[in-house]
Write a protein that holds these residues in place. Sequence first.
Motif, mmCIF file in Angstrom:
data_model
loop_
_atom_site.group_PDB
_atom_site.id
_atom_site.type_symbol
_atom_site.label_atom_id
_atom_site.label_comp_id
_atom_site.label_asym_id
_atom_site.label_seq_id
_atom_site.Cartn_x
_atom_site.Cartn_y
_atom_site.Cartn_z
ATOM 1 N N LEU A 116 0.908 -1.266 0.053
ATOM 2 C CA LEU A 116 0.027 0.155 0.000
ATOM 3 C C LEU A 116 1.008 1.161 0.044
ATOM 4 C CD1 LEU A 116 -2.823 1.367 0.297
ATOM 5 C CD2 LEU A 116 -2.602 1.049 2.768
ATOM 6 N N PHE A 117 0.609 2.070 -0.953
ATOM 7 C CA PHE A 117 1.245 3.380 -0.894
ATOM 8 C C PHE A 117 0.249 4.632 -0.773
ATOM 9 C CE2 PHE A 117 3.841 0.449 -3.602
ATOM 10 C CZ PHE A 117 5.188 0.837 -3.288
ATOM 11 N N VAL A 118 0.806 5.532 -0.079
ATOM 12 C CA VAL A 118 -0.129 7.050 0.183
ATOM 13 C C VAL A 118 1.022 7.957 -0.270
ATOM 14 C CG1 VAL A 118 -1.248 8.483 1.951
ATOM 15 C CG2 VAL A 118 -1.325 5.742 1.884
ATOM 16 N N ASN A 119 0.909 8.651 -1.529
ATOM 17 C CA ASN A 119 1.787 9.721 -1.852
ATOM 18 C C ASN A 119 1.168 10.808 -2.190
ATOM 19 O OD1 ASN A 119 3.927 7.713 -1.639
ATOM 20 N ND2 ASN A 119 3.445 6.834 -3.787
ATOM 21 N N HIS A 120 1.702 12.138 -1.847
ATOM 22 C CA HIS A 120 1.120 13.374 -2.260
ATOM 23 C C HIS A 120 -0.306 13.705 -1.850
ATOM 24 C CE1 HIS A 120 4.682 14.331 -4.600
ATOM 25 N NE2 HIS A 120 4.635 12.986 -4.858
ATOM 26 N N MET A 121 -0.453 13.182 -0.662
ATOM 27 C CA MET A 121 -1.882 13.477 -0.103
ATOM 28 C C MET A 121 -1.947 14.663 0.853
ATOM 29 S SD MET A 121 -3.706 10.979 -1.686
ATOM 30 C CE MET A 121 -5.144 10.603 -0.518
ATOM 31 N N LYS A 122 -3.092 15.308 1.017
ATOM 32 C CA LYS A 122 -3.181 16.346 1.989
ATOM 33 C C LYS A 122 -4.553 16.468 2.447
ATOM 34 C CE LYS A 122 -2.197 21.451 2.051
ATOM 35 N NZ LYS A 122 -1.664 22.657 1.127
ATOM 36 N N ASN A 123 -4.591 16.944 3.773
ATOM 37 C CA ASN A 123 -5.977 17.268 4.495
ATOM 38 C C ASN A 123 -6.918 16.040 4.450
ATOM 39 O OD1 ASN A 123 -4.650 19.765 5.053
ATOM 40 N ND2 ASN A 123 -5.849 20.840 3.249
ATOM 41 N N CYS A 124 -6.579 14.817 4.672
ATOM 42 C CA CYS A 124 -7.664 13.732 4.617
ATOM 43 C C CYS A 124 -7.155 12.646 5.675
ATOM 44 C CB CYS A 124 -7.526 13.269 3.270
ATOM 45 S SG CYS A 124 -6.139 12.597 2.728
ATOM 46 N N THR A 125 -7.828 11.458 5.827
ATOM 47 C CA THR A 125 -7.812 10.649 6.615
ATOM 48 C C THR A 125 -7.644 9.300 5.871
ATOM 49 O OG1 THR A 125 -8.743 11.733 8.660
ATOM 50 C CG2 THR A 125 -8.714 9.074 8.706
ATOM 51 N N VAL A 126 -6.757 8.397 6.221
ATOM 52 C CA VAL A 126 -6.874 7.133 5.371
ATOM 53 C C VAL A 126 -6.790 6.012 6.414
ATOM 54 C CG1 VAL A 126 -5.447 5.555 3.806
ATOM 55 C CG2 VAL A 126 -5.254 7.813 3.739
ATOM 56 N N ILE A 127 -8.011 5.209 6.478
ATOM 57 C CA ILE A 127 -8.267 4.244 7.422
ATOM 58 C C ILE A 127 -7.866 3.023 6.760
ATOM 59 C CG2 ILE A 127 -10.017 2.909 8.727
ATOM 60 C CD1 ILE A 127 -11.375 5.586 8.788
ATOM 61 N N VAL A 128 -7.090 2.015 7.223
ATOM 62 C CA VAL A 128 -6.519 0.856 6.564
ATOM 63 C C VAL A 128 -7.105 -0.513 7.344
ATOM 64 C CG1 VAL A 128 -4.411 -0.588 5.950
ATOM 65 C CG2 VAL A 128 -4.440 1.864 5.935
ATOM 66 N N ARG A 129 -8.026 -1.170 6.911
ATOM 67 C CA ARG A 129 -8.561 -2.413 7.237
ATOM 68 C C ARG A 129 -8.333 -3.651 6.473
ATOM 69 N NH1 ARG A 129 -14.450 0.393 8.084
ATOM 70 N NH2 ARG A 129 -13.896 1.780 10.017
ATOM 71 N N SER A 130 -7.588 -3.461 5.546
ATOM 72 C CA SER A 130 -7.255 -4.833 4.688
ATOM 73 C C SER A 130 -5.977 -5.285 4.739
ATOM 74 C CB SER A 130 -7.149 -4.126 3.127
ATOM 75 O OG SER A 130 -6.399 -5.175 2.345
ATOM 76 N N LYS A 131 -5.907 -6.659 4.652
ATOM 77 C CA LYS A 131 -4.698 -7.414 4.827
ATOM 78 C C LYS A 131 -3.578 -7.004 3.751
ATOM 79 C CE LYS A 131 -2.768 -12.110 4.467
ATOM 80 N NZ LYS A 131 -2.886 -13.631 4.308
ATOM 81 N N VAL A 132 -2.292 -6.649 4.020
ATOM 82 C CA VAL A 132 -1.326 -6.310 3.281
ATOM 83 C C VAL A 132 -0.336 -7.370 3.370
ATOM 84 C CG1 VAL A 132 0.436 -4.652 2.746
ATOM 85 C CG2 VAL A 132 -1.816 -3.755 3.715
ATOM 86 N N ILE A 133 -0.126 -8.291 2.442
ATOM 87 C CA ILE A 133 0.884 -9.388 2.635
ATOM 88 C C ILE A 133 2.127 -9.341 2.961
ATOM 89 C CG2 ILE A 133 1.805 -11.296 1.185
ATOM 90 C CD1 ILE A 133 -0.851 -11.203 -0.622
ATOM 91 N N SER A 134 2.734 -7.943 2.403
ATOM 92 C CA SER A 134 4.143 -7.763 2.689
ATOM 93 C C SER A 134 4.283 -6.844 3.947
ATOM 94 C CB SER A 134 4.882 -6.864 1.679
ATOM 95 O OG SER A 134 4.056 -5.374 1.462
#
Length: 346
Positions: free
Chosen positions: A216-234
Motif C-alpha cells: 500500500l502506497f500513500v503519496n502526495h496526499m493532503k488534508n485527509c484521513t486514510v483508514i486501513v482495514r485490509s490485509k497487506v501481504i508484505s
Amino acid sequence: SNLENNNHHTMSSSTSDIDQQQKENSTSNANSSTTNNDTNNKGVAGRINYGQWDRVASDLISETEEQEQKEKELSSKALGLDGKYARSEAEAKERVKAKQVKQVKKTLEKYQKRETAVVQQMTNVFSSSDDKQVVRVTRDAMEAGTRVLSLEQSTGKSSNAKDSTIVVTQDLSHLECSMPANAMQQPKSYEGDAENNPSESKDAGEMRKVFGLIKLFVNHMKNCTVIVRSKVISGTLEMSHCENVVVKIEKEATVATLQLDLCQNCHIQFCDAPSNQNNPYGATKTMYWGEDANDRIYHAGVSNTQVSIMRDGFVEEAITIDYKEDGATAVGNATLEEYQFVTSVV
C-alpha cells in the motif's frame, strides 16, 4: 494631275517605311534567337562541350571516392580497426562494462514494466461537490491483475482531515492471485498465518492462491484521513510527500512496517493493530503493534508527525517525530532530509 502625283509619292514613302520596320524587326528576332540558343547551350564553345566534360569529370571523381572508401573499409577490417574487435585492453574492458550496463538496464525496464502492471493508482478521489465525504476502496475499484494500491494526488475539502476519508476496506483482503506452484522449491510459510497456509501439490501444473494486497502506497496526499482495514501481504505501507494526513491502521489490517519520507503535520495511529508476529485470524495469543522488535517505522525528512498506539480507543503511548528536533545532520552529499531514523517501542 498634281494631286495624283502627290498621293503616289505619299504612298511610296509609306511603303518604304514599312519595309524598313520589317527589316529591323527581323534583325531583332534573329538576335533574340541567337541569344536563346547561346543560353540553352551553355558550356558549348565551337566543337567543345564543356558541360558534358564537367559531368564526366564529376562521375569519375565520385567513382574514385567510392572505390577509396571501399578500400579503406577492407583495410580497416584486415587490421581489426572496423570496430568489431577492441583495439586495446582498456577498450575491451569498457566494452564489457557497457554490455553489462545495457543488460542491467534492460532487466530494470522489464521489472518496472511488470511492477507497473500490478499497481492500481487512484488519484483525485474526492469530489468537488461534497464538503464531507467517505470514499471506500473495494475489489470493484481494482482492475484485473492489480495487487498493489497507490493513493495519490488527493486533497481534502477542508483543513480538518476528518472531513475527507478514504477507507481501504477489508474486502480487499479477498483479492485473489493464482500462480503455479514451484515443484523444485519449498513454498515460504509463516508461522501462524492461517490465511496463506494451504497444502500444496508438487505437481508443476498445480496452482496456488494468495489473498490480500501486496503493498500500500500513500503519496502526495493532503488534508485527509486514510483508514486501513485490509490485509497487506508484505506488511508494508509507504508514505511520502504528505501533509496533514491521518493514517489509522486498524485491527483487521496487517501493516507492521511503515516507511515515511518528507511528510509533515501527519498523525499515525495504530488502533488495536496487530504486531508483525501476530496472526489476526484465530491466534490464541494476541500481540499488538509495538510488542515485537520488528514493528518499526523508518522515516526521513519527516517533521511534526505524531505516532500513537491506541487500545480500545484510548492512547496508550505517543511520540512526535521531527528530523530536525531528533538531530538530523548532513553527511557528505546527503542533506538533512535524507538522514534516516527508526522509531520502535523499546
